[in-house]
Design a protein around this motif. Structure first.
Motif, short mmCIF file in Angstrom:
data_model
loop_
_atom_site.label_atom_id
_atom_site.label_comp_id
_atom_site.label_asym_id
_atom_site.label_seq_id
_atom_site.Cartn_x
_atom_site.Cartn_y
_atom_site.Cartn_z
N LYS A 136 11.16 6.84 61.39
CA LYS A 136 12.35 7.50 60.83
C LYS A 136 13.56 7.32 61.76
CE LYS A 136 10.22 11.68 60.66
NZ LYS A 136 10.05 13.11 60.34
N ASP A 137 14.73 7.64 61.23
CA ASP A 137 15.94 7.63 62.06
C ASP A 137 16.15 8.98 62.76
OD1 ASP A 137 16.51 5.04 61.43
OD2 ASP A 137 18.06 5.50 59.94
N ASP A 138 15.30 9.95 62.45
CA ASP A 138 15.47 11.29 63.03
C ASP A 138 15.23 11.26 64.53
OD1 ASP A 138 15.56 11.76 60.37
OD2 ASP A 138 13.94 13.22 60.31
N ALA A 139 16.03 12.05 65.23
CA ALA A 139 15.84 12.18 66.68
C ALA A 139 15.81 13.67 67.01
CB ALA A 139 16.98 11.50 67.42
N THR A 140 14.95 14.02 67.95
CA THR A 140 14.94 15.40 68.44
C THR A 140 14.92 15.34 69.96
OG1 THR A 140 12.54 15.60 68.57
CG2 THR A 140 13.55 16.19 66.47
N ALA A 141 15.29 16.43 70.57
CA ALA A 141 15.19 16.52 72.02
C ALA A 141 14.96 17.97 72.39
CB ALA A 141 16.47 16.00 72.68
N PHE A 142 14.49 18.15 73.61
CA PHE A 142 14.21 19.50 74.13
C PHE A 142 13.31 20.26 73.17
CE2 PHE A 142 18.65 18.24 75.24
CZ PHE A 142 18.34 17.75 76.49
N ASN A 143 12.21 19.60 72.82
CA ASN A 143 11.22 20.18 71.94
C ASN A 143 11.83 20.73 70.66
OD1 ASN A 143 8.54 20.63 71.37
ND2 ASN A 143 8.62 22.75 72.08
N ASN A 144 12.56 19.87 69.98
CA ASN A 144 13.07 20.18 68.65
C ASN A 144 14.31 21.08 68.61
OD1 ASN A 144 12.47 19.13 66.21
ND2 ASN A 144 10.56 20.26 65.93
N GLU A 145 14.80 21.50 69.78
CA GLU A 145 15.99 22.37 69.81
C GLU A 145 17.21 21.61 69.31
OE1 GLU A 145 17.23 24.22 73.57
OE2 GLU A 145 15.14 24.92 73.68
N LYS A 146 17.26 20.34 69.66
CA LYS A 146 18.38 19.51 69.28
C LYS A 146 17.89 18.48 68.27
CE LYS A 146 21.53 16.26 71.44
NZ LYS A 146 22.78 16.56 72.09
N LYS A 147 18.60 18.40 67.16
CA LYS A 147 18.16 17.48 66.10
C LYS A 147 19.31 16.58 65.71
CE LYS A 147 14.66 20.18 63.61
NZ LYS A 147 14.68 21.57 63.91
N GLY A 148 19.01 15.35 65.33
CA GLY A 148 20.06 14.45 64.87
C GLY A 148 19.48 13.27 64.13
N VAL A 149 20.38 12.42 63.69
CA VAL A 149 19.98 11.18 63.03
C VAL A 149 20.68 10.05 63.76
CG1 VAL A 149 20.12 9.83 60.90
CG2 VAL A 149 19.66 12.28 60.78
N ILE A 150 19.93 9.05 64.15
CA ILE A 150 20.52 7.87 64.77
C ILE A 150 20.28 6.73 63.78
CG2 ILE A 150 20.46 6.33 66.77
CD1 ILE A 150 19.11 8.71 68.32
N THR A 151 21.34 6.38 63.06
CA THR A 151 21.18 5.44 61.95
C THR A 151 20.69 4.09 62.46
OG1 THR A 151 22.92 6.60 60.79
CG2 THR A 151 22.34 4.42 59.95
N GLY A 152 19.60 3.61 61.90
CA GLY A 152 19.04 2.32 62.29
C GLY A 152 17.98 2.42 63.38
N LYS A 153 17.81 3.60 63.97
CA LYS A 153 16.85 3.74 65.07
C LYS A 153 15.43 3.36 64.64
CE LYS A 153 15.33 7.96 66.45
NZ LYS A 153 13.89 8.17 66.63
N GLY A 154 15.03 3.81 63.44
CA GLY A 154 13.67 3.54 63.00
C GLY A 154 13.37 2.05 62.90
N VAL A 155 14.35 1.32 62.41
CA VAL A 155 14.19 -0.13 62.26
C VAL A 155 14.05 -0.78 63.64
CG1 VAL A 155 15.30 -2.25 61.43
CG2 VAL A 155 15.51 -0.12 60.12
N LEU A 156 14.90 -0.36 64.55
CA LEU A 156 14.86 -0.93 65.90
C LEU A 156 13.57 -0.55 66.61
CD1 LEU A 156 18.58 -0.19 66.74
CD2 LEU A 156 17.57 -2.48 66.62
N ASN A 157 13.19 0.73 66.52
CA ASN A 157 11.97 1.17 67.21
C ASN A 157 10.72 0.49 66.66
OD1 ASN A 157 13.30 2.73 69.02
ND2 ASN A 157 12.70 4.70 68.16
N ASN A 158 10.70 0.25 65.35
CA ASN A 158 9.56 -0.45 64.74
C ASN A 158 9.41 -1.83 65.40
OD1 ASN A 158 7.48 -1.01 62.89
ND2 ASN A 158 8.89 -1.68 61.29
N ARG A 159 10.54 -2.52 65.56
CA ARG A 159 10.55 -3.85 66.18
C ARG A 159 10.20 -3.81 67.66
NH1 ARG A 159 12.06 -8.92 63.80
NH2 ARG A 159 12.28 -8.32 61.64
#
Ligand code: TMP
Ligand code: ASP
Length: 255
Positions: free
Chosen positions: A29-52
């Motif tokens: 997914k493009d979803d990003a979290t940090a600090f154990n889910n306290e901070k949430k966001g979307v990094i568009t294209g992240k899922g595609v890059l991370n898959n690769r």
């Protein structure tokens, strides 16, 4: 994506039942979290890059003799993996002080550690992944001593291999997190294999020349340029997604 049976949904990935018994489809997914889910966001294209990126690193590690769950990439966001029983222990290897170790021991970020340090965390979001020792792992039955031995030696080999690989493209591997799984063969023999993913979500990578952060710390610390950093890692690895630019709609971080 909705036709398959969902097995598990994590913060950055979804696991679906695979096409053959003993396989799963891992969707990034493009979803990003940090600090154990306290901070949430979307990094568009992240899922595609991370898959690769994870495909590339898992294949290189397999060539170097590291057993992994990876089978093959299926498409822009999905890869086929072997179904394993995830060991609920996150293994972190640190070469340079950054993140939580700096707070814990009051060390300045960027200080080289006397040697690579391996830490274990209990994989439990409700508890915020607490730091644990081998004693906790064996006493609570999360893994047995031979499994810990395997995870430790594999993690150190992976650290050596990846440190060299990243150095070759001008990146310093500061630290990273690994997860392992139990893979059972047809005779019910079990072996420990590398599972999950290896991506800038779970690594710290700094440019050798500038010390610029090229990983999820850009998101954690609101530094901007998150997707660009992931793209640059992929570019240096020589694996920028060639076709599906339509899937990467340009860098954008929403929080
Ligand atoms: P830390 O400095 O926050 O303990 O993180 C060490 C490394 O492990 C860093 O590269 C990020 C990664 N990590 C994860 O991928 N997931 C986690 O839940 C944690 C705590 C760390
Ligand atoms: N992955 C963890 C979380 O989403 C920790 C982190 O990466 O900062 O909370």
């Amino acid at each position: 994506m909705t036709r398959r049976r969902k097995i598990y949904e994590g913060k950055a990935k979804v696991l679906f039942k695979g096409p053959e018994p003993g396989t799963l489809v891992q969707y990034f997914k493009d979803d990003a979290t940090a600090f154990n889910n306290e901070k949430k966001g979307v990094i568009t294209g992240k899922g595609v890059l991370n898959n690769r990126i994870s495909e590339y690193l898992m294949l290189r590690l397999a060539e170097a003799g590291i057993p992994t769950h990876f089978v093959r990439r299926l498409n822009m966001r999905e890869q086929l993996v072997k179904e394993v029983e995830i060991v609920p222990v996150e293994v972190v290897v640190r070469n340079i002080a950054a993140g939580s170790i700096c707070k814990r021991f009051n060390i300045e970020e960027g200080t080289p550690l006397p040697r690579s340090i391996v830490e274990y965390y209990y994989k439990n979001d409700e508890l915020g992944d607490p730091l644990i020792s081998e004693e906790h792992i064996t006493a609570f039955g999360w893994a047995g001593p031979p499994e810990i031995d395997d995870m430790l030696s594999l993690s150190l080999r992976i650290n050596d291999f990846l440190s060299g690989l990243f150095l070759g493209i001008g990146l310093r591997l500061i630290d990273f997190k690994l997860e392992y799984g139990r893979l059972y063969d047809e005779n019910d023999q079990m072996r420990i294999v590398l599972a999950d993913e290896i991506t800038p979500d779970g690594c710290r990578l700094w440019d050798i020349e500038t010390n610029e952060k090229m990983d999820k710390d850009r998101f954690r610390r609101d530094m901007g340029g998150v997707a660009e950093a992931y793209q640059e890692v992929a570019r240096r690895l020589g694996i920028t997604p060639e076709s599906g630019q339509q899937d990467i709609k340009g860098p954008k971080t929403i929080q």
